[in-house]
Design a protein around this motif. Structure first.
Motif, PDB file in Angstrom:
ATOM      1  N   PHE A 188       0.837  -1.195   0.000  1.00 30.74           N
ATOM      2  CA  PHE A 188       0.000   0.000   0.000  1.00 30.74           C
ATOM      3  C   PHE A 188       0.878   1.253   0.000  1.00 30.74           C
ATOM      4  CE2 PHE A 188      -2.315   3.372   2.272  1.00 30.74           C
ATOM      5  CZ  PHE A 188      -3.390   3.526   1.409  1.00 30.74           C
ATOM      6  N   ARG A 189       1.894   1.263   0.841  1.00 31.02           N
ATOM      7  CA  ARG A 189       2.808   2.411   0.937  1.00 31.02           C
ATOM      8  C   ARG A 189       3.479   2.679  -0.410  1.00 31.02           C
ATOM      9  NH1 ARG A 189       4.503   1.076   5.548  1.00 31.02           N
ATOM     10  NH2 ARG A 189       6.136  -0.360   4.907  1.00 31.02           N
ATOM     11  N   HIS A 190       3.948   1.621  -1.052  1.00 28.18           N
ATOM     12  CA  HIS A 190       4.591   1.750  -2.364  1.00 28.18           C
ATOM     13  C   HIS A 190       3.591   2.277  -3.405  1.00 28.18           C
ATOM     14  CE1 HIS A 190       7.505   0.942  -5.510  1.00 28.18           C
ATOM     15  NE2 HIS A 190       6.529   0.376  -6.197  1.00 28.18           N
ATOM     16  N   PHE A 191       2.370   1.753  -3.364  1.00 26.32           N
ATOM     17  CA  PHE A 191       1.329   2.196  -4.281  1.00 26.32           C
ATOM     18  C   PHE A 191       1.055   3.690  -4.105  1.00 26.32           C
ATOM     19  CE2 PHE A 191      -3.308   2.792  -5.112  1.00 26.32           C
ATOM     20  CZ  PHE A 191      -3.307   2.528  -6.469  1.00 26.32           C
ATOM     21  N   VAL A 192       0.935   4.140  -2.864  1.00 25.24           N
ATOM     22  CA  VAL A 192       0.677   5.551  -2.585  1.00 25.24           C
ATOM     23  C   VAL A 192       1.830   6.416  -3.095  1.00 25.24           C
ATOM     24  CG1 VAL A 192       0.500   7.257  -0.718  1.00 25.24           C
ATOM     25  CG2 VAL A 192      -0.921   5.199  -0.673  1.00 25.24           C
ATOM     26  N   GLU A 193       3.056   5.984  -2.865  1.00 26.26           N
ATOM     27  CA  GLU A 193       4.214   6.744  -3.354  1.00 26.26           C
ATOM     28  C   GLU A 193       4.179   6.850  -4.877  1.00 26.26           C
ATOM     29  OE1 GLU A 193       7.543   4.598  -1.739  1.00 26.26           O
ATOM     30  OE2 GLU A 193       7.139   5.314   0.309  1.00 26.26           O
ATOM     31  N   ASP A 194       3.838   5.758  -5.518  1.00 23.42           N
ATOM     32  CA  ASP A 194       3.735   5.725  -6.979  1.00 23.42           C
ATOM     33  C   ASP A 194       2.628   6.663  -7.469  1.00 23.42           C
ATOM     34  OD1 ASP A 194       4.526   4.805  -9.479  1.00 23.42           O
ATOM     35  OD2 ASP A 194       3.370   2.946  -9.360  1.00 23.42           O
ATOM     36  N   MET A 195       1.486   6.627  -6.801  1.00 22.65           N
ATOM     37  CA  MET A 195       0.367   7.469  -7.196  1.00 22.65           C
ATOM     38  C   MET A 195       0.665   8.953  -6.928  1.00 22.65           C
ATOM     39  SD  MET A 195      -1.829   5.407  -8.598  1.00 22.65           S
ATOM     40  CE  MET A 195      -0.453   4.422  -9.174  1.00 22.65           C
ATOM     41  N   LYS A 196       1.387   9.246  -5.844  1.00 19.29           N
ATOM     42  CA  LYS A 196       1.779  10.636  -5.560  1.00 19.29           C
ATOM     43  C   LYS A 196       2.694  11.165  -6.661  1.00 19.29           C
ATOM     44  CE  LYS A 196       1.375  11.147  -0.601  1.00 19.29           C
ATOM     45  NZ  LYS A 196       2.045  11.389   0.676  1.00 19.29           N
ATOM     46  N   ALA A 197       3.587  10.314  -7.133  1.00 22.03           N
ATOM     47  CA  ALA A 197       4.491  10.726  -8.211  1.00 22.03           C
ATOM     48  C   ALA A 197       3.698  11.065  -9.474  1.00 22.03           C
ATOM     49  CB  ALA A 197       5.518   9.629  -8.491  1.00 22.03           C
ATOM     50  N   ILE A 198       2.687  10.266  -9.764  1.00 23.86           N
ATOM     51  CA  ILE A 198       1.841  10.566 -10.933  1.00 23.86           C
ATOM     52  C   ILE A 198       1.077  11.866 -10.690  1.00 23.86           C
ATOM     53  CG2 ILE A 198      -0.138   9.810 -12.301  1.00 23.86           C
ATOM     54  CD1 ILE A 198       0.802   6.925 -11.854  1.00 23.86           C
ATOM     55  N   GLU A 199       0.524  12.023  -9.497  1.00 21.84           N
ATOM     56  CA  GLU A 199      -0.240  13.225  -9.184  1.00 21.84           C
ATOM     57  C   GLU A 199       0.631  14.484  -9.309  1.00 21.84           C
ATOM     58  OE1 GLU A 199      -3.510  14.194  -5.880  1.00 21.84           O
ATOM     59  OE2 GLU A 199      -1.482  14.023  -5.032  1.00 21.84           O
ATOM     60  N   ASP A 200       1.860  14.396  -8.845  1.00 27.28           N
ATOM     61  CA  ASP A 200       2.759  15.553  -8.874  1.00 27.28           C
ATOM     62  C   ASP A 200       3.122  16.000 -10.282  1.00 27.28           C
ATOM     63  OD1 ASP A 200       2.690  15.594  -6.126  1.00 27.28           O
ATOM     64  OD2 ASP A 200       4.634  14.609  -5.872  1.00 27.28           O
ATOM     65  N   SER A 201       3.087  15.065 -11.214  1.00 29.88           N
ATOM     66  CA  SER A 201       3.458  15.418 -12.593  1.00 29.88           C
ATOM     67  C   SER A 201       2.305  15.177 -13.564  1.00 29.88           C
ATOM     68  CB  SER A 201       4.673  14.598 -13.023  1.00 29.88           C
ATOM     69  OG  SER A 201       4.354  13.221 -13.014  1.00 29.88           O
ATOM     70  N   PHE A 202       1.086  15.200 -13.049  1.00 31.78           N
ATOM     71  CA  PHE A 202      -0.071  14.813 -13.853  1.00 31.78           C
ATOM     72  C   PHE A 202      -0.311  15.736 -15.043  1.00 31.78           C
ATOM     73  CE2 PHE A 202      -4.622  14.847 -14.873  1.00 31.78           C
ATOM     74  CZ  PHE A 202      -4.780  13.514 -15.197  1.00 31.78           C
ATOM     75  N   VAL A 203      -0.401  15.116 -16.185  1.00 32.52           N
ATOM     76  CA  VAL A 203      -0.849  15.758 -17.417  1.00 32.52           C
ATOM     77  C   VAL A 203      -1.757  14.728 -18.077  1.00 32.52           C
ATOM     78  CG1 VAL A 203      -0.186  16.665 -19.665  1.00 32.52           C
ATOM     79  CG2 VAL A 203       1.295  17.054 -17.696  1.00 32.52           C
ATOM     80  N   PHE A 204      -2.991  15.122 -18.353  1.00 30.60           N
ATOM     81  CA  PHE A 204      -3.927  14.178 -18.956  1.00 30.60           C
ATOM     82  C   PHE A 204      -3.548  13.919 -20.403  1.00 30.60           C
ATOM     83  CE2 PHE A 204      -7.746  12.985 -21.254  1.00 30.60           C
ATOM     84  CZ  PHE A 204      -8.179  11.915 -20.491  1.00 30.60           C
ATOM     85  N   ARG A 205      -3.306  12.660 -20.720  1.00 28.48           N
ATOM     86  CA  ARG A 205      -3.059  12.219 -22.093  1.00 28.48           C
ATOM     87  C   ARG A 205      -3.963  11.015 -22.325  1.00 28.48           C
ATOM     88  NH1 ARG A 205       2.410  13.095 -20.339  1.00 28.48           N
ATOM     89  NH2 ARG A 205       3.205  14.968 -21.316  1.00 28.48           N
ATOM     90  N   ILE A 206      -4.867  11.143 -23.239  1.00 30.07           N
ATOM     91  CA  ILE A 206      -5.867  10.099 -23.477  1.00 30.07           C
ATOM     92  C   ILE A 206      -5.230   8.741 -23.757  1.00 30.07           C
ATOM     93  CG2 ILE A 206      -6.192  10.547 -25.939  1.00 30.07           C
ATOM     94  CD1 ILE A 206      -8.961   9.685 -23.396  1.00 30.07           C
ATOM     95  N   LYS A 207      -4.063   8.712 -24.378  1.00 31.96           N
ATOM     96  CA  LYS A 207      -3.424   7.430 -24.712  1.00 31.96           C
ATOM     97  C   LYS A 207      -3.038   6.629 -23.463  1.00 31.96           C
ATOM     98  CE  LYS A 207       1.272   9.133 -24.982  1.00 31.96           C
ATOM     99  NZ  LYS A 207       2.496   9.153 -25.675  1.00 31.96           N
ATOM    100  N   ASN A 208      -2.950   7.290 -22.300  1.00 33.07           N
ATOM    101  CA  ASN A 208      -2.609   6.598 -21.062  1.00 33.07           C
ATOM    102  C   ASN A 208      -3.791   5.847 -20.466  1.00 33.07           C
ATOM    103  OD1 ASN A 208       0.043   7.517 -21.098  1.00 33.07           O
ATOM    104  ND2 ASN A 208      -0.434   9.319 -19.884  1.00 33.07           N
ATOM    105  N   TYR A 209      -4.975   6.027 -21.022  1.00 35.06           N
ATOM    106  CA  TYR A 209      -6.167   5.489 -20.406  1.00 35.06           C
ATOM    107  C   TYR A 209      -6.843   4.460 -21.294  1.00 35.06           C
ATOM    108  CZ  TYR A 209      -5.023   9.138 -17.275  1.00 35.06           C
ATOM    109  OH  TYR A 209      -4.331   9.924 -16.398  1.00 35.06           O
ATOM    110  N   ARG A 210      -6.126   3.408 -21.524  1.00 38.46           N
ATOM    111  CA  ARG A 210      -6.659   2.240 -22.242  1.00 38.46           C
ATOM    112  C   ARG A 210      -6.538   1.047 -21.327  1.00 38.46           C
ATOM    113  NH1 ARG A 210      -3.626   2.934 -27.987  1.00 38.46           N
ATOM    114  NH2 ARG A 210      -4.666   4.859 -28.585  1.00 38.46           N
ATOM    115  N   LEU A 211      -7.530   0.190 -21.393  1.00 40.70           N
ATOM    116  CA  LEU A 211      -7.483  -1.013 -20.581  1.00 40.70           C
ATOM    117  C   LEU A 211      -6.692  -2.049 -21.337  1.00 40.70           C
ATOM    118  CD1 LEU A 211     -11.150  -1.100 -19.340  1.00 40.70           C
ATOM    119  CD2 LEU A 211      -9.151  -0.433 -18.062  1.00 40.70           C
TER     120      LEU A 211
END
Length: 160
Positions: free
Chosen positions: A137-160
């Motif tokens: 969980f801690r690692h996941f949160v750190e990873d998600m914080k890194a994405i949040e800190d540099s977040f730029v929406f790019r539609i290509k990142n959102y494919r399943l």
């Protein structure tokens, strides 16, 4: 007369080899395409299952409302409810780190409350956040914080 027949046979053999190679290549391409579609479908099904689990939980709505406000009532919630939410996020993390769910999809669809949870002292009142059992969980949160800190929406990142 035998040379022209020999040349015709050689040409026929070469044409057969070329046609066979093309058919084999097309079959391979179609197989890769179908495999890619099946993998995407599996990812989609697993994502839908996680989303359903998140939405249909009896426990999560109350927890999420309290996390939204960082309400002191979080400290009084049963340990089991908190662990249920943490377990959900560890399942999401396992899917991300196994390659089943893409990091940006996990961030966009699930990370908001994981980050609120991590930052809430009230939530961790009776749960040891530094326990090795919450390392994923801690690692996941750190990873998600890194994405949040540099977040730029790019539609290509959102494919399943």
């Amino acid at each position: 007369m035998s040379e022209p027949i020999s040349l015709i046979l050689d040409d026929g053999r070469n044409i057969a080899i070329i046609v066979g190679t093309i058919i084999t290549l097309l079959t391979l391409i179609k197989g890769v395409y179908e495999y890619t579609r099946q993998v995407a479908q599996k990812r989609s099904e697993q994502y839908a299952e996680m989303r359903k689990r998140f939405r249909e939980s009896k426990t999560f709505p109350k927890l999420l409302d309290l996390l939204e406000e960082n309400d002191p009532k979080l400290a009084k919630l049963p340990w089991s409810e908190k662990v249920e939410l943490l377990g959900f996020y560890e399942d999401v993390a396992l899917m991300v780190y196994s390659g089943i769910m893409k990091r940006h999809v996990a961030f966009y669809m699930f990370a908001y409350y994981a980050l609120r949870c991590w930052d809430s002292e009230y939530f961790w009142h009776d749960v040891n956040r530094n326990s090795s059992y919450w390392s994923l969980f801690r690692h996941f949160v750190e990873d998600m914080k890194a994405i949040e800190d540099s977040f730029v929406f790019r539609i290509k990142n959102y494919r399943l």
